[in-house]
Design a protein around this motif. Sequence first.
Motif, PDB file in Angstrom:
ATOM      1  N   GLY A 217       8.936   3.598  -0.035  1.00  0.00           N
ATOM      2  CA  GLY A 217       7.873   2.533   0.506  1.00  0.00           C
ATOM      3  C   GLY A 217       9.016   1.833   1.498  1.00  0.00           C
ATOM      4  O   GLY A 217       8.035   1.358   2.457  1.00  0.00           O
ATOM      5  N   ALA A 219      10.453  -0.430   1.585  1.00  0.00           N
ATOM      6  CA  ALA A 219      10.647  -2.097   1.882  1.00  0.00           C
ATOM      7  C   ALA A 219      11.957  -2.661   1.392  1.00  0.00           C
ATOM      8  O   ALA A 219      12.505  -3.709   1.577  1.00  0.00           O
ATOM      9  CB  ALA A 219       9.728  -2.729   0.686  1.00  0.00           C
ATOM     10  N   ILE A 220      12.890  -1.917   0.832  1.00  0.00           N
ATOM     11  CA  ILE A 220      14.153  -2.178   0.215  1.00  0.00           C
ATOM     12  C   ILE A 220      15.136  -1.452   1.128  1.00  0.00           C
ATOM     13  O   ILE A 220      14.988  -0.327   1.133  1.00  0.00           O
ATOM     14  CB  ILE A 220      14.392  -2.033  -1.171  1.00  0.00           C
ATOM     15  CG1 ILE A 220      13.122  -2.634  -2.121  1.00  0.00           C
ATOM     16  CG2 ILE A 220      15.658  -2.544  -1.515  1.00  0.00           C
ATOM     17  CD1 ILE A 220      13.310  -2.721  -3.469  1.00  0.00           C
ATOM     18  N   VAL A 397      11.721 -11.465  -3.102  1.00  0.00           N
ATOM     19  CA  VAL A 397      10.626 -11.398  -2.391  1.00  0.00           C
ATOM     20  C   VAL A 397       9.314 -12.390  -2.935  1.00  0.00           C
ATOM     21  O   VAL A 397       8.643 -12.900  -1.886  1.00  0.00           O
ATOM     22  CB  VAL A 397       9.942  -9.948  -2.744  1.00  0.00           C
ATOM     23  CG1 VAL A 397       8.592  -9.449  -1.843  1.00  0.00           C
ATOM     24  CG2 VAL A 397      11.061  -9.184  -1.846  1.00  0.00           C
ATOM     25  N   ARG A 401       7.376 -15.053  -0.280  1.00  0.00           N
ATOM     26  CA  ARG A 401       6.122 -15.225  -0.330  1.00  0.00           C
ATOM     27  C   ARG A 401       5.481 -16.434  -0.746  1.00  0.00           C
ATOM     28  O   ARG A 401       4.726 -16.993   0.396  1.00  0.00           O
ATOM     29  CB  ARG A 401       5.481 -13.844  -0.983  1.00  0.00           C
ATOM     30  CG  ARG A 401       5.771 -12.590  -0.462  1.00  0.00           C
ATOM     31  CD  ARG A 401       4.874 -11.689  -1.564  1.00  0.00           C
ATOM     32  NE  ARG A 401       4.967 -10.399  -0.899  1.00  0.00           N
ATOM     33  CZ  ARG A 401       5.046  -9.076  -1.442  1.00  0.00           C
ATOM     34  NH1 ARG A 401       5.160  -8.969  -2.657  1.00  0.00           N
ATOM     35  NH2 ARG A 401       5.056  -7.749  -0.689  1.00  0.00           N
ATOM     36  N   ASP A 420       6.721 -10.712   4.103  1.00  0.00           N
ATOM     37  CA  ASP A 420       5.890  -9.729   4.150  1.00  0.00           C
ATOM     38  C   ASP A 420       6.312  -8.404   3.287  1.00  0.00           C
ATOM     39  O   ASP A 420       5.797  -7.520   3.332  1.00  0.00           O
ATOM     40  CB  ASP A 420       5.848  -9.043   5.544  1.00  0.00           C
ATOM     41  CG  ASP A 420       7.175  -8.515   6.162  1.00  0.00           C
ATOM     42  OD1 ASP A 420       8.481  -8.540   5.183  1.00  0.00           O
ATOM     43  OD2 ASP A 420       7.575  -8.592   7.384  1.00  0.00           O
ATOM     44  N   GLY A 421       7.246  -8.567   2.430  1.00  0.00           N
ATOM     45  CA  GLY A 421       7.665  -7.710   1.252  1.00  0.00           C
ATOM     46  C   GLY A 421       8.989  -7.009   1.600  1.00  0.00           C
ATOM     47  O   GLY A 421       9.528  -6.265   0.723  1.00  0.00           O
ATOM     48  N   ARG A 422       9.476  -7.054   2.829  1.00  0.00           N
ATOM     49  CA  ARG A 422      10.689  -6.417   3.052  1.00  0.00           C
ATOM     50  C   ARG A 422      11.984  -7.042   2.631  1.00  0.00           C
ATOM     51  O   ARG A 422      12.010  -8.463   2.346  1.00  0.00           O
ATOM     52  CB  ARG A 422      11.072  -6.375   4.535  1.00  0.00           C
ATOM     53  CG  ARG A 422      10.272  -5.377   5.441  1.00  0.00           C
ATOM     54  CD  ARG A 422      10.602  -5.662   7.024  1.00  0.00           C
ATOM     55  NE  ARG A 422      10.005  -6.992   7.488  1.00  0.00           N
ATOM     56  CZ  ARG A 422      10.396  -7.538   8.449  1.00  0.00           C
ATOM     57  NH1 ARG A 422      11.273  -6.971   9.266  1.00  0.00           N
ATOM     58  NH2 ARG A 422      10.043  -8.619   8.791  1.00  0.00           N
TER      59      ARG A 422
END
Length: 490
Positions: A217, A219-220, A397, A401, A420-422
């Motif tokens: 993904g 994101a992490i 996260v 948000r 944005d989820g990062r």
Amino acid sequence: MSENLSNLLLTPSEMAAVDAAAAASGICSFDLMERAGAAAAAAALRRHPGALRFVVFCGPGNNGGDAYVAARHLQQSGAKTVLFHLGDPARLKGDAARARSGCALEGQGLEVYRPESGDVVIDGLFGAGLARAVPVEVGRLINRVTEADLPVLAIDLPSGLDGRTGKVLGAAFRARNTITFMTRKPGHLLMPGRELCGELEVFDIGIPARIIRAEAGGAIAENTPDAWKGALPAEQLETHKYKRGHLVVFSGDADKTGAARMSAISGLKAGAGLVTIAASGAAMAANAAHLTAVMLHAVDDEADLAEWLSDKRLQTFVLGPGFGIGARARGFVSALADRRLVLDADGISSFKDDPQQLFDLFRGEPRLVLTPHEGEFSRLFPDIGDDENLGKVDKAVAAARRANAAIVYKGADTVIASPDGRALINTNAPAWLATAGSGDVLAGIIGGLLAQGQPAFEAAAAGVWLHGETAHRAGKGLTAEDLAAAVLPL
């Protein structure tokens, strides 16, 4: 690690997708298991040459398959090896069943095992895929091993740890060494998982990087310069102080001015072109007696602040260190709603009764950085903080948000999150960074980077990393004053 996969973190579900994609591409999954088990055996022999007996615990899935392969290699090397299994090994399927059939050792149930002096445990019970509390018999086994103080080498992740959150699921081994494959999981870096993993080794078993990147993904990740160096301001010979940004730090009352000064000097040393402390008339003298390169400006109330803000060069602010909790802080933050702001400490706590009031001020392009520790996080985000189903990354996260802000969720495993989820997990902070005033320095560093034009998330991440590096530079026994003095620009 091929193609710089070392900073990438894959959740257990993402790693399962990688395994499936590798098999679909024609790569033999049993060959991967063979390499993983052989690597675990080699690590055990290398790390524990004085072992009198290797005790291999095999689980009911592919982690157990890795352990059966490791046991075979250990026995073939001439090392004394015994094997204990969870559940009925005759029920194993696929690669794990094949691995068991290739191992000549006769295993026994876990309940039979009794620690002996000289034992080294190879933990292949669950790995990273566990999502529930360990069975009672495994909890008892973990207690026996822990009480005997035996060295443990964990395959993939110490059994009992959640690979996504790093949380203990009932009970978990404390490994001296952990060997994982291709990439790390978030649970390897998040507390308490990081401590329970011991020394971590990542071994390449041959899955192509293109497959890993396709399924990850992304994101992490670990917080390293690779994550934010592209956002650093370019160095130019033709420049001036305003191009490098003007940072304003708000001071507390006359008897609470030190925190703001530490933030201010940290922001200046982090690269801001100029820094001003905004102080009430009563706090002007206390600040003036200690300032040289940092400027000073009198701001008593919201009217003074509004008048000063007519200077549009003032775009970046730090509010919170030593400022005081209450209506004055909330009013100042409201006046700064269209500017870039690092909100720390008292500034955060000032909104504990109505967090949404804060969040509503900072919509649009993210320009707010919040730096809560555990207690402050729970005050701003009580429902998120109390959700036991969420790990620290998930919480950070979700908070980012909701607040439309970069969140620096502080601790030994500080997480930096973006709306944005990062999310980035920081790992470079030494234990001696936990000292009074350290957070004031961090707020100033982030403010200094934000003033130079870095986006909120990248400024927060770079600031956290620089904070840790500065602590290493300053050394053990540092005070916050030492920390601020040791800051160097990126």
